[in-house]
Design an enzyme around this catalytic site. Sequence first.
Site, mmCIF file in Angstrom:
data_model
loop_
_atom_site.group_PDB
_atom_site.id
_atom_site.type_symbol
_atom_site.label_atom_id
_atom_site.label_comp_id
_atom_site.label_asym_id
_atom_site.label_seq_id
_atom_site.Cartn_x
_atom_site.Cartn_y
_atom_site.Cartn_z
ATOM 1 N N TRP A 149 0.722 -1.203 -0.113
ATOM 2 C CA TRP A 149 -0.051 0.116 0.045
ATOM 3 C C TRP A 149 1.009 1.304 -0.026
ATOM 4 C CZ3 TRP A 149 1.485 2.555 4.216
ATOM 5 C CH2 TRP A 149 2.060 1.706 5.377
ATOM 6 N N LYS A 173 -2.573 -8.555 -7.375
ATOM 7 C CA LYS A 173 -3.371 -8.424 -6.228
ATOM 8 C C LYS A 173 -2.654 -6.983 -5.497
ATOM 9 C CE LYS A 173 -5.269 -9.169 -2.425
ATOM 10 N NZ LYS A 173 -4.597 -7.925 -1.679
ATOM 11 N N ALA A 175 -2.743 -4.136 -2.482
ATOM 12 C CA ALA A 175 -3.149 -4.301 -0.906
ATOM 13 C C ALA A 175 -4.551 -3.805 -1.133
ATOM 14 C CB ALA A 175 -2.287 -3.076 -0.364
ATOM 15 N N GLU A 248 10.659 -8.596 -1.854
ATOM 16 C CA GLU A 248 11.573 -7.381 -1.552
ATOM 17 C C GLU A 248 10.707 -6.998 -0.149
ATOM 18 O OE1 GLU A 248 11.471 -3.908 -0.605
ATOM 19 O OE2 GLU A 248 10.601 -2.959 -2.304
ATOM 20 N N CYS A 282 9.909 0.912 2.417
ATOM 21 C CA CYS A 282 10.991 0.114 2.842
ATOM 22 C C CYS A 282 12.312 0.484 2.902
ATOM 23 C CB CYS A 282 10.723 -1.103 1.865
ATOM 24 S SG CYS A 282 10.780 -0.616 0.096
ATOM 25 N N GLU A 385 11.424 -2.820 11.874
ATOM 26 C CA GLU A 385 11.271 -1.933 10.749
ATOM 27 C C GLU A 385 10.515 -0.690 11.492
ATOM 28 O OE1 GLU A 385 10.387 -1.278 5.972
ATOM 29 O OE2 GLU A 385 9.421 -3.018 7.136
#
Length: 483
Positions: A149, A173, A175, A248, A282, A385
């Site tokens: 997302w 597909k 989010a 990833e 990320c 994270e």
Amino acid sequence: MAQMFVAGEWKPAKSGATYPVINPATEEVVDHVPLAGPEDVEEAVRAAKEAFPAWAKRDFEERGELLRKGIEILRAHREEVVETLTREQGKPLHEAQGEFDHLLHGLAYYADLATKIRGAYQPLPSRLGPSYGLVIKRPMGVVAAIVPWNFPLTLMGTKIGPALVAGNTVVVKPASTTPLAALKVVGYLNQAGLPPGVLNLITGAGKVVGEALVSHSEVRRVAFTGETATGRRILELSVPHFKRVTLELGGSDPVIVCSDADLDKAVRGVLIGRFWNAGQACLAAKRIYVFEDVYDAFVEKLLAGVARYEPGEGWVKAERPRIRIGPLHTAKQREEVLGQLQDALAKGGKLLYGGRIPEAREKGFFFMPTVVAEPAHDSRVVREETFGPLLPIWKVRDIDEAIRLANDSIYGLGSSIWTYNVKWIHKAAQEIEAGMTWVNQIHYGYDELPFGGVKQSGYGKEHGLEALEYYFETKSVVVGDLE
């Protein structure tokens, strides 16, 4: 109400069920989308499988031209797609515009590569008679592209671009919270003339639709971007059919600021690297290690820059010198960041800025950009994270300590160093455990370079020439009896 795109048509879920997409800045409903189930996955995969043989035989140049035509159609609808992205994801308009442009650039990169795919020729020993070998590349089949997302357009493009030019068919597909802009993009790409079933998109819950898609026996390739725990689950589902998977995953990217760094440029890089998309990236700058002799000066400049950020709706432009920062994507995401901050403060960290919900913000998932100094290295902001506008910073003695702390993480996605010392640059490039190291530059994923992580940041590559290889089966052919 929006619909899914399957086999060249807009369709509801077979059950008729829908669910709302929420604007994270207002908590209002943007639209409703189909709540797909396994039966919808079955239809989408069947459509992709049936379309595959003809698409795989299509001339490479034609596939590239269709993608270029789709890019031009998308460009004509830039404003519509960008506004939709801002409403459903929360990022400011200028950031959504940047993401849209990055999507087009990435698709164009792979469209240009369509006619440049090459194999190999290999002379062979003559013990069985004169012969030679060929290495040819064949498309794999149905690809599942599972998209997060935070950057729902670019991270879809990095999958469908190489997949399509390589001759595969795709089921996307997105989010569950950001399907709307992706639906528009897939619709416009199909308007370019893609045969029905070549590019499909289904919406719904990851635990239902995502798992059914990944575990489907006819899906040969899975490309996933998202959190590490979900990546682990995807591997479990993929093993029985030995699918090719690239992951990833999460990151906790370190930034090293050395004593000879241009501090103004380093501060600007850290500000963009941490607070772009409200820190929900990320490859964001997530841990800052600053040489002690420039630490105070760096922190002073950093805090002055952080103070310019103004939380607000993404479609309302901040007045200069303010910089708009949007909300976190969900209430759960904000609670997680707040919990990580509280843990950092409990373990010795000092709050330098922010650390709270903005005043007069009763609606929306806003959080002030936050800086915390010297939390313990076993705190959550290091071990997990941090997916939000929370920036921890530490003072270090030298390059060796900086790299040691940079590597003290389960993650290894990106990293950066700010210095003009060639020995420090070389040392960082060779010794930091990460899939990418930027030198005197912000953390940015170039379409021209392979991108992916090590350790629990996943494996496989997206972007670059290298990404194409993950969408081909390499086959050896021996030609003999040549006398």
